[in-house]
Design a protein around this motif. Sequence first.
Motif, PDB file in Angstrom:
ATOM      1  N   GLY A  25       0.839  -1.251   0.064  1.00  9.70           N
ATOM      2  CA  GLY A  25       0.051  -0.014  -0.276  1.00  9.70           C
ATOM      3  C   GLY A  25       0.700   1.224  -0.070  1.00  9.70           C
ATOM      4  O   GLY A  25       0.221   2.314   0.186  1.00  9.70           O
ATOM      5  N   LEU A  26       2.011   1.264  -0.192  1.00 13.68           N
ATOM      6  CA  LEU A  26       3.059   2.446  -0.054  1.00 13.68           C
ATOM      7  C   LEU A  26       3.597   2.853  -1.384  1.00 13.68           C
ATOM      8  O   LEU A  26       4.048   3.845  -1.441  1.00 13.68           O
ATOM      9  CB  LEU A  26       4.242   2.001   0.819  1.00 13.68           C
ATOM     10  N   GLU A  54      -0.206  14.236   0.011  1.00 13.24           N
ATOM     11  CA  GLU A  54      -0.999  13.374   0.825  1.00 13.24           C
ATOM     12  C   GLU A  54      -1.869  13.985   2.049  1.00 13.24           C
ATOM     13  O   GLU A  54      -1.257  14.962   2.775  1.00 13.24           O
ATOM     14  CB  GLU A  54      -0.231  12.117   1.584  1.00 13.24           C
ATOM     15  N   SER A  55      -2.884  13.973   2.181  1.00 11.75           N
ATOM     16  CA  SER A  55      -3.740  14.011   3.321  1.00 11.75           C
ATOM     17  C   SER A  55      -4.457  12.850   4.126  1.00 11.75           C
ATOM     18  O   SER A  55      -4.147  11.814   3.379  1.00 11.75           O
ATOM     19  CB  SER A  55      -4.695  15.154   2.847  1.00 11.75           C
ATOM     20  N   SER A  56      -5.169  13.108   5.159  1.00  5.18           N
ATOM     21  CA  SER A  56      -5.820  11.881   5.513  1.00  5.18           C
ATOM     22  C   SER A  56      -6.938  11.297   4.815  1.00  5.18           C
ATOM     23  O   SER A  56      -7.344  10.332   4.977  1.00  5.18           O
ATOM     24  CB  SER A  56      -6.616  12.636   7.037  1.00  5.18           C
ATOM     25  N   SER A  57      -7.381  12.098   3.767  1.00  2.00           N
ATOM     26  CA  SER A  57      -8.510  11.780   3.018  1.00  2.00           C
ATOM     27  C   SER A  57      -8.295  11.498   1.527  1.00  2.00           C
ATOM     28  O   SER A  57      -8.962  10.869   0.786  1.00  2.00           O
ATOM     29  CB  SER A  57      -9.765  12.644   3.085  1.00  2.00           C
ATOM     30  N   GLN A  58      -7.084  11.972   1.143  1.00  2.00           N
ATOM     31  CA  GLN A  58      -6.792  11.788  -0.328  1.00  2.00           C
ATOM     32  C   GLN A  58      -5.282  12.068  -0.698  1.00  2.00           C
ATOM     33  O   GLN A  58      -4.624  12.430   0.254  1.00  2.00           O
ATOM     34  CB  GLN A  58      -7.451  13.152  -1.065  1.00  2.00           C
ATOM     35  N   VAL A  59      -4.869  11.191  -1.791  1.00  2.00           N
ATOM     36  CA  VAL A  59      -3.502  11.617  -2.296  1.00  2.00           C
ATOM     37  C   VAL A  59      -3.509  12.013  -3.797  1.00  2.00           C
ATOM     38  O   VAL A  59      -4.244  11.444  -4.445  1.00  2.00           O
ATOM     39  CB  VAL A  59      -3.035  10.012  -2.323  1.00  2.00           C
ATOM     40  N   VAL A  60      -3.090  13.224  -4.001  1.00  2.00           N
ATOM     41  CA  VAL A  60      -3.011  13.823  -5.130  1.00  2.00           C
ATOM     42  C   VAL A  60      -1.502  13.467  -5.816  1.00  2.00           C
ATOM     43  O   VAL A  60      -0.440  13.739  -5.187  1.00  2.00           O
ATOM     44  CB  VAL A  60      -3.107  15.380  -5.034  1.00  2.00           C
ATOM     45  N   VAL A  89       6.266   4.406 -13.984  1.00  2.00           N
ATOM     46  CA  VAL A  89       6.597   5.671 -12.947  1.00  2.00           C
ATOM     47  C   VAL A  89       6.129   5.387 -11.600  1.00  2.00           C
ATOM     48  O   VAL A  89       4.824   5.300 -11.323  1.00  2.00           O
ATOM     49  CB  VAL A  89       6.172   6.925 -13.355  1.00  2.00           C
ATOM     50  N   LYS A  90       7.122   5.099 -10.575  1.00  2.00           N
ATOM     51  CA  LYS A  90       6.715   4.783  -9.010  1.00  2.00           C
ATOM     52  C   LYS A  90       6.633   5.900  -8.374  1.00  2.00           C
ATOM     53  O   LYS A  90       7.501   6.828  -8.518  1.00  2.00           O
ATOM     54  CB  LYS A  90       7.788   3.641  -8.854  1.00  2.00           C
ATOM     55  N   LEU A  91       5.452   6.201  -7.616  1.00  2.00           N
ATOM     56  CA  LEU A  91       5.277   7.301  -6.608  1.00  2.00           C
ATOM     57  C   LEU A  91       5.304   6.825  -5.310  1.00  2.00           C
ATOM     58  O   LEU A  91       4.198   5.956  -5.129  1.00  2.00           O
ATOM     59  CB  LEU A  91       3.904   7.718  -7.135  1.00  2.00           C
ATOM     60  N   ASN A  92       5.949   7.007  -4.135  1.00  2.00           N
ATOM     61  CA  ASN A  92       6.185   6.596  -3.047  1.00  2.00           C
ATOM     62  C   ASN A  92       5.125   7.289  -2.145  1.00  2.00           C
ATOM     63  O   ASN A  92       5.267   8.751  -2.081  1.00  2.00           O
ATOM     64  CB  ASN A  92       7.436   6.495  -2.702  1.00  2.00           C
ATOM     65  N   LEU A  93       4.434   6.557  -1.374  1.00  2.00           N
ATOM     66  CA  LEU A  93       3.498   7.124  -0.365  1.00  2.00           C
ATOM     67  C   LEU A  93       4.195   7.030   0.991  1.00  2.00           C
ATOM     68  O   LEU A  93       5.017   6.306   1.241  1.00  2.00           O
ATOM     69  CB  LEU A  93       2.295   6.457  -0.148  1.00  2.00           C
ATOM     70  N   LYS A  94       3.979   8.118   1.842  1.00  2.00           N
ATOM     71  CA  LYS A  94       4.531   8.021   3.323  1.00  2.00           C
ATOM     72  C   LYS A  94       3.546   7.062   4.099  1.00  2.00           C
ATOM     73  O   LYS A  94       4.519   6.611   5.305  1.00  2.00           O
ATOM     74  CB  LYS A  94       4.452   9.391   3.699  1.00  2.00           C
ATOM     75  N   GLY A  98      -4.614   2.665   2.088  1.00  2.00           N
ATOM     76  CA  GLY A  98      -5.750   2.550   2.897  1.00  2.00           C
ATOM     77  C   GLY A  98      -7.037   3.097   1.980  1.00  2.00           C
ATOM     78  O   GLY A  98      -7.241   2.637   0.808  1.00  2.00           O
ATOM     79  N   GLU A  99      -8.100   3.745   2.474  1.00  2.00           N
ATOM     80  CA  GLU A  99      -9.369   4.026   1.966  1.00  2.00           C
ATOM     81  C   GLU A  99      -9.337   5.292   1.229  1.00  2.00           C
ATOM     82  O   GLU A  99     -10.285   6.124   0.803  1.00  2.00           O
ATOM     83  CB  GLU A  99     -10.246   3.987   2.946  1.00  2.00           C
ATOM     84  N   ARG A 100      -8.127   6.050   1.324  1.00  2.00           N
ATOM     85  CA  ARG A 100      -7.928   7.356   0.901  1.00  2.00           C
ATOM     86  C   ARG A 100      -8.234   7.545  -0.906  1.00  2.00           C
ATOM     87  O   ARG A 100      -7.831   6.578  -1.682  1.00  2.00           O
ATOM     88  CB  ARG A 100      -6.435   8.060   1.104  1.00  2.00           C
ATOM     89  N   ALA A 101      -8.873   8.333  -1.165  1.00  2.00           N
ATOM     90  CA  ALA A 101      -9.042   8.745  -2.816  1.00  2.00           C
ATOM     91  C   ALA A 101      -7.695   9.122  -3.374  1.00  2.00           C
ATOM     92  O   ALA A 101      -6.929   9.633  -2.767  1.00  2.00           O
ATOM     93  CB  ALA A 101      -9.986   9.766  -3.000  1.00  2.00           C
ATOM     94  N   VAL A 102      -7.340   8.839  -4.518  1.00  2.00           N
ATOM     95  CA  VAL A 102      -6.264   9.353  -5.313  1.00  2.00           C
ATOM     96  C   VAL A 102      -6.793  10.091  -6.357  1.00  2.00           C
ATOM     97  O   VAL A 102      -7.904   9.807  -7.143  1.00  2.00           O
ATOM     98  CB  VAL A 102      -5.522   8.000  -5.928  1.00  2.00           C
ATOM     99  N   LEU A 103      -6.398  11.252  -6.596  1.00  2.00           N
ATOM    100  CA  LEU A 103      -6.747  12.397  -7.757  1.00  2.00           C
ATOM    101  C   LEU A 103      -5.382  12.542  -8.492  1.00  2.00           C
ATOM    102  O   LEU A 103      -4.409  12.738  -7.907  1.00  2.00           O
ATOM    103  CB  LEU A 103      -7.226  13.539  -6.966  1.00  2.00           C
ATOM    104  N   GLU A 104      -5.579  13.249  -9.479  1.00  2.50           N
ATOM    105  CA  GLU A 104      -4.389  13.392 -10.537  1.00  2.50           C
ATOM    106  C   GLU A 104      -4.210  15.016 -10.253  1.00  2.50           C
ATOM    107  O   GLU A 104      -5.210  15.761 -10.043  1.00  2.50           O
ATOM    108  CB  GLU A 104      -4.495  13.218 -12.067  1.00  2.50           C
TER     109      GLU A 104
END
Length: 120
Positions: A25-26, A54-60, A89-94, A98-104
Amino acid sequence: MLLLTACGSQPSWQAISIATLSSDGLTLTVELLFGQPKPDGTYCEQVTDTDVLESSSQVVIGIQVVNTCAAPFPWEQRNTFDVGYIFPVKLNLKKPLGERAVLEKENRWPVRVKQPSGDS
């Protein structure tokens, strides 16, 4: 997959519609579609920047690409490829997605996240 349509040699943020999530999930992997590699194995298209907010509800997420082989003026542009070559292209998350939405990044449109089918 994403087809690149940038004009000239200016970097542009790419529209992203699908990303694949790693099993932990990272990491989100986006597959860009580049033109045929040059004889030296390099591509005309180059990733110049990536962005993960990253925020608690989404990842841009964002990926910026420049075409170094592009003509400087649109009317000099030629179709440089008929067949696309996948460029991951790999994008690493902190934190795990989880259940967060992903937006471009460019338009804040939703990105479809494919769940892992087994990492390699």
